[in-house]
Design a protein around this motif. Structure first.
Motif, PDB file in Angstrom:
ATOM      1  N   THR A  14      59.400  45.479  33.106  1.00  0.00           N
ATOM      2  CA  THR A  14      57.610  45.359  32.520  1.00  0.00           C
ATOM      3  C   THR A  14      56.443  44.889  33.407  1.00  0.00           C
ATOM      4  O   THR A  14      56.642  43.109  32.367  1.00  0.00           O
ATOM      5  CB  THR A  14      57.717  45.600  30.649  1.00  0.00           C
ATOM      6  OG1 THR A  14      58.554  46.803  30.385  1.00  0.00           O
ATOM      7  CG2 THR A  14      56.118  46.147  30.707  1.00  0.00           C
ATOM      8  N   GLY A  15      55.684  44.998  34.274  1.00  0.00           N
ATOM      9  CA  GLY A  15      54.968  43.339  34.469  1.00  0.00           C
ATOM     10  C   GLY A  15      53.441  44.551  35.457  1.00  0.00           C
ATOM     11  O   GLY A  15      54.092  45.669  35.126  1.00  0.00           O
ATOM     12  N   SER A  16      53.108  43.885  35.891  1.00  0.00           N
ATOM     13  CA  SER A  16      51.484  44.094  36.515  1.00  0.00           C
ATOM     14  C   SER A  16      51.182  42.663  37.403  1.00  0.00           C
ATOM     15  O   SER A  16      51.937  41.965  37.092  1.00  0.00           O
ATOM     16  CB  SER A  16      50.246  44.421  35.261  1.00  0.00           C
ATOM     17  OG  SER A  16      50.574  45.164  34.411  1.00  0.00           O
ATOM     18  N   VAL A  17      50.499  43.532  38.185  1.00  0.00           N
ATOM     19  CA  VAL A  17      50.084  42.354  39.302  1.00  0.00           C
ATOM     20  C   VAL A  17      48.651  42.430  38.906  1.00  0.00           C
ATOM     21  O   VAL A  17      47.898  43.261  38.980  1.00  0.00           O
ATOM     22  CB  VAL A  17      50.324  42.672  41.007  1.00  0.00           C
ATOM     23  CG1 VAL A  17      49.792  41.455  41.910  1.00  0.00           C
ATOM     24  CG2 VAL A  17      52.136  42.622  40.904  1.00  0.00           C
ATOM     25  N   ASP A  18      47.546  41.111  38.852  1.00  0.00           N
ATOM     26  CA  ASP A  18      46.521  41.188  38.536  1.00  0.00           C
ATOM     27  C   ASP A  18      45.892  40.360  39.399  1.00  0.00           C
ATOM     28  O   ASP A  18      46.631  38.996  40.343  1.00  0.00           O
ATOM     29  CB  ASP A  18      46.481  40.094  37.227  1.00  0.00           C
ATOM     30  CG  ASP A  18      46.753  41.297  36.022  1.00  0.00           C
ATOM     31  OD1 ASP A  18      47.180  41.972  36.453  1.00  0.00           O
ATOM     32  OD2 ASP A  18      46.456  41.132  34.992  1.00  0.00           O
ATOM     33  N   ASP A  19      44.408  39.842  40.336  1.00  0.00           N
ATOM     34  CA  ASP A  19      43.732  39.448  40.742  1.00  0.00           C
ATOM     35  C   ASP A  19      43.704  38.019  40.208  1.00  0.00           C
ATOM     36  O   ASP A  19      43.509  37.417  39.021  1.00  0.00           O
ATOM     37  CB  ASP A  19      42.585  39.890  41.617  1.00  0.00           C
ATOM     38  CG  ASP A  19      41.361  40.779  40.309  1.00  0.00           C
ATOM     39  OD1 ASP A  19      41.726  39.839  39.706  1.00  0.00           O
ATOM     40  OD2 ASP A  19      40.798  41.479  41.802  1.00  0.00           O
ATOM     41  N   ALA A  20      42.676  37.436  41.407  1.00  0.00           N
ATOM     42  CA  ALA A  20      42.431  35.750  40.295  1.00  0.00           C
ATOM     43  C   ALA A  20      41.695  35.748  39.055  1.00  0.00           C
ATOM     44  O   ALA A  20      40.949  35.069  38.338  1.00  0.00           O
ATOM     45  CB  ALA A  20      41.681  35.000  41.369  1.00  0.00           C
ATOM     46  N   TRP A  21      40.452  37.085  39.400  1.00  0.00           N
ATOM     47  CA  TRP A  21      39.727  37.216  38.206  1.00  0.00           C
ATOM     48  C   TRP A  21      40.668  38.110  37.042  1.00  0.00           C
ATOM     49  O   TRP A  21      40.267  38.425  36.187  1.00  0.00           O
ATOM     50  CB  TRP A  21      38.743  38.179  38.550  1.00  0.00           C
ATOM     51  CG  TRP A  21      37.778  37.436  39.077  1.00  0.00           C
ATOM     52  CD1 TRP A  21      37.835  36.925  40.647  1.00  0.00           C
ATOM     53  CD2 TRP A  21      36.644  36.489  38.434  1.00  0.00           C
ATOM     54  NE1 TRP A  21      37.007  36.203  40.813  1.00  0.00           N
ATOM     55  CE2 TRP A  21      36.425  35.437  39.372  1.00  0.00           C
ATOM     56  CE3 TRP A  21      35.862  35.914  37.372  1.00  0.00           C
ATOM     57  CZ2 TRP A  21      34.960  34.100  39.172  1.00  0.00           C
ATOM     58  CZ3 TRP A  21      34.893  35.294  36.158  1.00  0.00           C
ATOM     59  CH2 TRP A  21      35.104  34.822  37.628  1.00  0.00           C
ATOM     60  N   GLU A  80      44.062  34.813  45.994  1.00  0.00           N
ATOM     61  CA  GLU A  80      44.980  34.312  44.970  1.00  0.00           C
ATOM     62  C   GLU A  80      45.264  35.515  43.745  1.00  0.00           C
ATOM     63  O   GLU A  80      44.333  36.284  43.493  1.00  0.00           O
ATOM     64  CB  GLU A  80      44.474  32.823  44.453  1.00  0.00           C
ATOM     65  CG  GLU A  80      44.619  32.145  45.529  1.00  0.00           C
ATOM     66  CD  GLU A  80      43.887  30.327  44.732  1.00  0.00           C
ATOM     67  OE1 GLU A  80      45.094  29.692  43.729  1.00  0.00           O
ATOM     68  OE2 GLU A  80      42.526  30.489  44.104  1.00  0.00           O
ATOM     69  N   SER A  81      45.873  35.551  43.237  1.00  0.00           N
ATOM     70  CA  SER A  81      46.600  36.648  42.643  1.00  0.00           C
ATOM     71  C   SER A  81      48.330  36.079  41.526  1.00  0.00           C
ATOM     72  O   SER A  81      48.374  35.811  42.298  1.00  0.00           O
ATOM     73  CB  SER A  81      46.657  38.090  43.001  1.00  0.00           C
ATOM     74  OG  SER A  81      47.594  38.052  44.616  1.00  0.00           O
ATOM     75  N   TYR A  82      48.458  36.612  40.999  1.00  0.00           N
ATOM     76  CA  TYR A  82      50.099  36.760  40.450  1.00  0.00           C
ATOM     77  C   TYR A  82      50.195  37.902  39.617  1.00  0.00           C
ATOM     78  O   TYR A  82      49.418  39.003  39.556  1.00  0.00           O
ATOM     79  CB  TYR A  82      49.681  35.448  39.649  1.00  0.00           C
ATOM     80  CG  TYR A  82      49.140  35.829  37.918  1.00  0.00           C
ATOM     81  CD1 TYR A  82      49.971  36.021  36.860  1.00  0.00           C
ATOM     82  CD2 TYR A  82      47.402  36.286  37.794  1.00  0.00           C
ATOM     83  CE1 TYR A  82      49.280  35.843  35.641  1.00  0.00           C
ATOM     84  CE2 TYR A  82      47.492  36.732  36.199  1.00  0.00           C
ATOM     85  CZ  TYR A  82      48.378  36.641  35.312  1.00  0.00           C
ATOM     86  OH  TYR A  82      47.990  36.623  34.199  1.00  0.00           O
ATOM     87  N   ALA A  83      51.877  37.942  39.233  1.00  0.00           N
ATOM     88  CA  ALA A  83      52.105  39.412  38.268  1.00  0.00           C
ATOM     89  C   ALA A  83      53.216  38.028  37.271  1.00  0.00           C
ATOM     90  O   ALA A  83      52.973  36.909  36.976  1.00  0.00           O
ATOM     91  CB  ALA A  83      53.145  40.044  39.494  1.00  0.00           C
TER      92      ALA A  83
END
Length: 490
Positions: free
Chosen positions: A137-144, A188-191
């Motif tokens: 279960t998850g999502s990818v988000d940007d740096a904001w 930059e981003s993260y999950a």
């Protein structure tokens, strides 16, 4: 203001409203307003300081999600010894302990957090495995921390797995066949990925870790022969991503400003940030007087969050209770649409949200839902020195699991130096009542015989609880299943 020099009066009533008219009167033009004595007494230096302080407060409210992200990245680099650079995965090889000091994390799953940076290498691939021996279960988000998209069974791949392609800002090239495009407004981003387990036995946890480590991260340019994904285990380190309400906040915000392009919606902040010393292409080096003012500003912003946080619990999720999702609907809509509404940009609500949590889902309620409380059934703040009971009714509306987690009220992080931080439907040996419900206890000491159902608190402060629903079902949203308030026990 008009001066009245005659006194004849007529009263007219229209639709219940009384209007007093003055007849036979003469009116004199208004006097020119004079500056107040306070404004007159301010020197140019005072006015400059007040401007810096106001803009420092606004910088905190506006910049909170980016600073929150940067704090996690810096913890990966320094605390977990991951080193500079992205396109690597920090993970926890066991359920989280209090040493994970992110904001309101979940200790009842296996966390994996890939960090991406497309600035130098171009598009980056995130491979999610099919939901065969496990699920994510998850999502990818940007740096904001604006959600780009959800992944896994509740995401785009619907459990089939897939190759998600994180694209740099302004990317115009054609996306190759077989990839799911993930256009990001930041380099930059993260999950945030949660590898779920059925119960918290050692065997199930090991299985969830092995499944989670099937994810892959690599540049698209290496797709034909990708190098091994770098996994960094942070289970035994103090991973401190709490928000620092001091000069470190502005230093972190400056790092984001230097690294990322200005978004059109945020260009109104360029001059205000410049006035406090944050300007793209220039070092952040405020003088001593400016630093003193900014230190006061960040403390003022911190103080402003508390009453706003308490107000966010109104209205509650269920009438007459104290549980709520303390996130504004306008903010949720903004996250889900990328702030597409030209008449809405809820930066205050966004700043509040990322002062007590991190990450955003693209579709809230699909893979998970949250209820939070900081009060008991009498409306009193939860006191870590007292003992409380939460009765979780039978047949909780979840496909996967529920969990209850305690956090320190001041930091919104796991309470330090505790044996554990949560109890869930997956907890081995969790005691249930004859009707199928479960009593969960919160307090500095476990009630006799209730250790398996106890969540420790600290007697040194207030605390709050986040109740999670993974795979939420209809009974939660139509409110036929209701979570009661906590009751103080003897």
């Amino acid at each position: 203001m008009y001066k009245i020099t005659a006194f004849a009066r007529t009263t007219i009533v229209v639709s219940g409203l009384a209007f007093i008219g003055l007849t036979g009167c003469q009116q004199q033009p208004p006097e020119t307003a004079k500056p107040t004595s306070t404004a007159q007494s301010l020197s140019a230096e005072d006015l400059s300081r007040r401007t810096t302080e106001r803009r420092g407060v606004e910088a905190v409210l506006w910049g909170m999600p980016a600073v929150n992200f940067d704090r996690m990245y810096q913890a990966m680099v320094h605390d977990a010894n991951g080193g500079e650079g992205s396109n690597k995965v920090v993970f926890w090889s066991r359920p989280l302990t209090w040493k994970n000091q992110t904001l309101t994390p979940n200790p009842d799953t296996i966390y994996l957090m890939p960090f991406f940076n497309t600035k130098e290498v171009g598009p980056v691939v995130l491979e999610i495995p099919p939901a065969d021996t496990g699920s994510i279960t998850g999502s990818v988000d940007d740096a904001w921390q604006t959600a780009i998209e959800d992944v896994g069974p509740a995401g785009v791949d619907k459990g089939k797995g897939g190759k998600y392609l994180i694209l740099p800002p302004g990317y115009k090239d054609k996306v190759p066949a077989g990839y799911i495009p993930m256009p990001s407004e930041t380099y930059e981003s993260y999950a945030l990925l949660r590898s779920n387990f059925q119960n918290a036995t050692d065997a199930e946890i090991a299985k969830a870790v092995a499944y989670g480590k099937r994810i892959k991260v690599y540049p698209l340019s290496q797709a034909s022969h990708p190098s091994d994904t770098q996994f960094i285990d942070a289970i035994d380190v103090l991973f401190d991503a709490t928000i620092p309400y001091d000069m470190r906040f502005y230093e972190s915000l400056n790092r984001i400003v230097q690294a990322e392009p200005w978004l059109t919606r945020d260009k109104a902040m360029i001059d205000p940030l410049k006035s406090i010393g944050i300007e793209k292409g220039k070092p952040f080096n405020p003088d001593a007087a400016t630093q003193d003012t900014l230190k006061q500003a960040v403390l003022e912003a911190h103080a402003a969050f508390r009453p706003r946080f308490e107000q966010a619990f109104i209205p509650p999720f269920n009438e007459g209770k104290h549980w709520a999702l303390p996130v504004s609907s306008e903010f949720v809509k903004g996250i889900e649409t990328g702030y597409a509404d030209p008449n809405s940009y809820p930066t205050d609500a966004r700043g509040l949200t990322y002062s007590f949590g991190f990450f955003s889902a693209k579709h809230l309620g699909a893979g998970q839902y949250y209820l939070m409380t900081m009060k008991d059934n009498q409306g009193k703040l939860l006191d870590g020195a007292q003992t409380y009971r939460l009765n979780v009714p039978a047949n909780a509306p979840v496909k996967l699991y529920w969990s209850a987690v305690a956090y320190y009220g001041d930091t919104h992080a796991l309470i330090r130096n505790t044996q554990w931080s949560s109890r869930s439907s997956q907890t081995p040996g969790l005691q249930k009542n004859p009707d199928g419900s479960a009593d969960i206890y919160f307090g500095p000491k476990a009630p006799s015989g209730k250790e398996s159902n106890w969540i420790p608190t600290s007697a040194n402060g207030k605390f709050e609880i986040l109740f999670r629903f993974y795979g939420p079902e209809k009974a939660l949203f139509d409110k036929t299943w209701v979570l009661p308030d906590l009751e103080k026990t003897n």
